[in-house]
Scaffold this motif. Sequence first.
Motif, short mmCIF file in Angstrom:
data_model
loop_
_atom_site.label_atom_id
_atom_site.label_comp_id
_atom_site.label_asym_id
_atom_site.label_seq_id
_atom_site.Cartn_x
_atom_site.Cartn_y
_atom_site.Cartn_z
N PRO A 1 0.84 -1.20 0.00
CA PRO A 1 0.00 0.00 0.00
C PRO A 1 0.88 1.25 0.00
N ALA A 2 0.73 2.10 -0.99
CA ALA A 2 1.53 3.32 -1.09
C ALA A 2 1.02 4.17 -2.24
N LYS A 3 1.05 5.48 -2.05
CA LYS A 3 0.70 6.38 -3.15
C LYS A 3 1.80 6.33 -4.20
N ALA A 4 1.45 6.69 -5.42
CA ALA A 4 2.39 6.64 -6.53
C ALA A 4 3.61 7.49 -6.24
N GLY A 5 4.79 6.95 -6.54
CA GLY A 5 6.04 7.65 -6.32
C GLY A 5 7.10 7.10 -7.24
N SER A 6 8.33 7.47 -6.97
CA SER A 6 9.44 6.98 -7.78
C SER A 6 10.08 5.77 -7.11
#
Length: 327
Positions: free
Chosen positions: A176-181
């Motif tokens: 679970p994590a918001k979009a990132g690099s």
Amino acid sequence: MNELTANLKTRCVGRYLVDMPEGMYVSGYAKIQGVDIETKAMSGDAYQREIEKREAELKATRSALGYQFLYQDGEAWGKGTRYFVHLGNPADPSDAARVIEAYKWDHNYQIRLTIEASDYTHSVFKDEPSIKQMTVKNNVPEKTRLVFGLLEKVRGRADDEIPTEPGLCFYGGFLPAKAGSEEEVSTQYVLNDRKDIRFNIESTPDLRDSTTLLQHADSPEARAALKAMDAKVIRKGTVELAGMKAEEWLFEGLKPGDGRGDSFSLRANEITSSPSSPFLSMDLTTGGQVQIQDQYVKLDRASLTTGEAVALWDAVSRTLRPRPNGY
């Protein structure tokens, strides 16, 4: 062909969805913030045996140069978890190398996280000028916290489970994590009864190429490669998918081992990749050779005709789309 495409089932790869035939063998991996994530389906009892076996292996390993090998082991942030910090390669010429590996069992999957680190604090090389100039001489604590944090959040996931919250899907797991690099996913789907039929899907927001698939297909290098393969281009062009544009290139030709087969490729967001629209690639290969009991066997013909492979490709590739709320 109808039996392959009649009952497609939705799968989650990275932050995308795709509909795949049922009865496929699945494998893959993920890399997040430099941490490699691998999963293996197993029971809770099997997980405990695996951890005990790994502990015994690491405690029995000796450095070829006499350095300490196992530095830390214990429980991470959660009951049933386990982590080890060790030298990595017993033949490593440096006593500062470290590998951090951590484990948990969740939803019938063993989840293994690993990352490389270094600690020159008490190294025999600590007084060398290049080491003295290092701003951080020991990144083990920082990277251990990173691994523990990811291990705490990551969970096991059945291949047909489609999460509804933002996060990253990979074989056997979900983060679970918001979009990132700094995220990369690779997943392979192989037909159980026709092992030369293989889909490979990859996604990352960190790749931004200077050329597109079609530009590469029209290059002198690609034309020379096609000629060497005695290849025939079946189709190439742009594709409209749900929520994005893509390019595809389909050809048939010689494969390694002198068998013939198909090579189909699709790319999206090649030169515009970002966390909100990550690079996506899908490839389908048929024919060539298959691995049977650690040996490669040449196939005179692919398990599907080129026409059947195109039908399968069209049925699957056109279902690629961003996962709702995936970002």
